[in-house]
Design an enzyme around this catalytic site. Structure first.
Site, mmCIF file in Angstrom:
data_model
loop_
_atom_site.group_PDB
_atom_site.id
_atom_site.type_symbol
_atom_site.label_atom_id
_atom_site.label_comp_id
_atom_site.label_asym_id
_atom_site.label_seq_id
_atom_site.Cartn_x
_atom_site.Cartn_y
_atom_site.Cartn_z
ATOM 1 N N ASN A 117 -1.877 -11.017 6.517
ATOM 2 C CA ASN A 117 -1.736 -11.694 7.651
ATOM 3 C C ASN A 117 -0.435 -11.570 8.139
ATOM 4 O O ASN A 117 0.738 -12.454 7.620
ATOM 5 C CB ASN A 117 -1.998 -13.175 7.350
ATOM 6 C CG ASN A 117 -2.207 -13.958 8.694
ATOM 7 O OD1 ASN A 117 -2.191 -13.485 9.897
ATOM 8 N ND2 ASN A 117 -1.839 -15.309 8.404
ATOM 9 N N ILE A 118 -0.250 -10.884 9.158
ATOM 10 C CA ILE A 118 1.162 -10.713 9.900
ATOM 11 C C ILE A 118 1.302 -11.635 11.094
ATOM 12 O O ILE A 118 0.455 -11.195 11.824
ATOM 13 C CB ILE A 118 1.511 -9.278 10.139
ATOM 14 C CG1 ILE A 118 1.416 -8.452 9.050
ATOM 15 C CG2 ILE A 118 2.880 -9.074 10.889
ATOM 16 C CD1 ILE A 118 1.508 -6.958 9.217
ATOM 17 N N CYS A 142 12.888 -6.156 3.907
ATOM 18 C CA CYS A 142 11.936 -6.904 3.238
ATOM 19 C C CYS A 142 12.212 -6.749 1.947
ATOM 20 O O CYS A 142 13.281 -6.737 1.289
ATOM 21 C CB CYS A 142 10.255 -6.963 3.861
ATOM 22 S SG CYS A 142 9.887 -5.019 3.708
#
Length: 207
Positions: A117-118, A142
């Protein structure tokens, strides 16, 4: 605070591949400079995992650690964009402070498919930081520099008017066998229209 990389869900099963990649890079360096201990009496610089230049003043990588600090100093960074939600490690914060760098943290959970879920709003806010030349040179990272970083860079490429084929090709070069259909779908559907009014000092050549 010591960063526990095991807390990150993103690419946990990539560890063996990443270790092998580091070994290969180190073997090449050792071969080229002899024993690999130094080069003309100077310590060798070690870039973070998956380090690359995105555009003038914009870089990408996996999570940097203390072994990478000397290399990062050569970039003259003004800011770092971290896409991980966990508190930034104390050692990294000290490095930023001592070098006058600013941290922008946009926490995106590193879920694996099919639970990826971005948040579009988070990516949009991170892009605003990327587009602001006052933050340059900037490093985006990241955990592994593959999925979350790949999505942000991919949306940046859409602003540069890259075709989707080229956007996906770049994403897949870093994600390799771990490329996610959900990530590519996110980049395809991401709406850049609300960002087009922002000034861009980058090349906008089509690819």
């Amino acid at each position: 605070m010591k960063l526990d990389h095991n807390n990150y869900d993103d690419d946990d099963d990539d560890d063996d591949d990443d270790v092998e990649a580091h070994k290969m890079c180190r073997a090449i360096i050792d071969r080229d400079v002899g024993n690999g201990d130094d080069c003309n009496g100077e310590d060798l610089f070690s870039p973070p995992l998956n380090f690359a230049m995105v555009d003038n003043g914009i870089f990408r990588s996996g999570f940097p650690d203390s072994a990478n600090f000397s290399f990062l100093q050569t970039l003259g960074l003004r800011s770092i964009i971290c896409l991980c939600p966990e508190p930034y490690p104390e050692a990294n914060m000290e490095f930023l402070k001592s070098n006058g760098m600013k941290l922008f943290q946009f926490g995106i959970e590193g879920y694996k498919e099919p639970f990826v879920n971005i948040p579009q709003d988070t990516i949009r806010e991170a892009l605003k930081v990327v587009l602001d030349v006052r933050n340059h040179p900037v490093l985006i990272h990241c955990k592994r520099g593959k999925h979350r970083t790949g999505c942000l860079v991919g949306c940046f490429r859409k602003l540069q008017r890259w075709c989707l084929t080229s956007v996906f090709d770049e994403y897949q070069r870093f994600a390799a066998a771990k490329a996610r259909v959900t990530d590519q779908r996110f980049m395809e559907l991401f709406d850049v229209s609300s960002l087009k009014h922002l000034p861009m000092s980058f090349s906008c050549s089509r690819r």
